[in-house]
Design an enzyme around this catalytic site. Structure first.
Site, short mmCIF file in Angstrom:
data_model
loop_
_atom_site.label_atom_id
_atom_site.label_comp_id
_atom_site.label_asym_id
_atom_site.label_seq_id
_atom_site.Cartn_x
_atom_site.Cartn_y
_atom_site.Cartn_z
N ASP A 288 0.90 -1.16 -0.02
CA ASP A 288 -0.01 0.09 0.13
C ASP A 288 1.03 1.09 -0.24
OD1 ASP A 288 -2.54 -1.52 -0.04
OD2 ASP A 288 -1.90 -1.90 2.09
N HIS A 289 2.25 1.06 0.01
CA HIS A 289 2.93 2.36 0.20
C HIS A 289 4.12 2.33 -0.91
CE1 HIS A 289 6.05 5.21 1.55
NE2 HIS A 289 5.10 5.59 2.49
#
Lengths: 169, 129
Positions: A33-34
């Site tokens: 997610d990053h």
């Protein structure tokens, strides 16, 4: 929860300096997610890696008798933030001060020859008022430094290999 | 510039950097905690940086005599006793303890520290060299 933000020490001079490496891998859950389809190592976890490198150096320098916590980051500058899976970071911590109540280190991060970040970290050595608070479960801190290879590469102030207390029993 | 003015100027620089305050906020009588907003970790960093700038060694005890807290003669129920206050004044001869004496709680002791106290400690260290 695993909170391992270095892979292993590559150099460890008691109370003076330490180097550790951290390989960024695509398997690290947060990189999903990053950011989505564009994994970038978060600067905060790079700082945590620096804090573990320096903090464990100060733990060893004070015979593992203190509860050592990162207290302040007076300076920290990132020159490169695009740290991606496959990159190998080298964290360096140089002890500036080690005292009863706290410690301070100059730290840096390199990717190969490239300087990624540099700064200063200040650690508090918590006193008797925190006696009842356990920072690590029994034996966990020793297991951690052993896993990080502190006793594989570490030398004491005289340049002699650091002794693993578990081998003295 | 007189020696203690030079010391003040350097300490002012350290405080501006550590506490992100404006230079004109740092006055001789400013207290580090209440006036300049220092927390205990800042005090540690400030001491480290002062030591580095002046190439001296300062024990935290010289600024905050916390060993007093461990002696029942000097500290009871979290407060300094009259004897404790007397010893504190002798250890920090330049400190103004009047306000602290009204409620001498141990946790307030770091609040008495002023910029002037830092200058005095550095001055006496440099004289000893």
């Amino acid at each position: 929860m695993n909170w391992y933000w270095i892979d292993r020490f590559t150099l460890f001079e008691s109370g003076k300096r330490a180097k550790a490496i951290k390989t960024i891998t695509r398997a690290e859950g947060h990189l999903r997610d990053h950011f989505r389809f564009h994994p970038v190592a978060p600067a905060s976890l790079i700082i945590e890696g620096l804090a573990q490198t320096a903090g464990l150096m100060f733990n060893e320098a004070t015979n593992f008798e203190k509860k050592i916590v990162l207290g302040k980051i007076p300076e920290l500058r990132f020159y490169q933030t695009e740290i991606v899976p496959g990159d190998v970071l080298e964290y360096t911590a140089i002890a500036e001060y080690v005292k009863e109540e706290g410690s301070m280190a100059e730290v840096s991060v390199r990717r190969g020859e490239e300087l990624v970040a540099e700064g200063v970290l200040v650690f508090a050595h918590l006193g008797s008022q925190f006696k009842s608070k356990q920072q690590f479960a029994d034996g966990d801190l020793q297991d951690l430094v052993r896993a990080y290879g502190m006793y594989d590469v570490g030398v004491d102030a005289n340049g002699e290999p650091l002794k693993d207390p578990a081998l003295n029993v | 510039m007189a020696t203690n003015e030079k010391i003040f100027a350097t300490i002012q620089e350290v405080l501006v950097e550590s506490l992100a305050v404006d230079p004109d906020e740092v006055e001789e009588n400013s207290t580090l905690v209440d006036d300049l907003g220092a927390e205990s970790i800042d005090l540690l960093e400030i001491i480290f940086n002062i030591e580095k700038k002046f190439n001296i060694h300062i024990d935290r005890e010289e600024l905050i005599p916390s060993s007093l807290f461990e002696d029942a003669k000097y500290c009871q129920d979290g407060k300094l006793t009259p004897d404790g206050l007397e010893v504190l004044q002798s250890k920090l001869p330049n400190a103004d303890l009047e306000a602290f004496k009204a409620n001498p709680l141990v946790q307030n002791i770091s609040k008495i520290l002023t910029v002037k106290d830092l200058v005095a400690v550095v001055e006496s260290k440099l004289e000893q060299q």
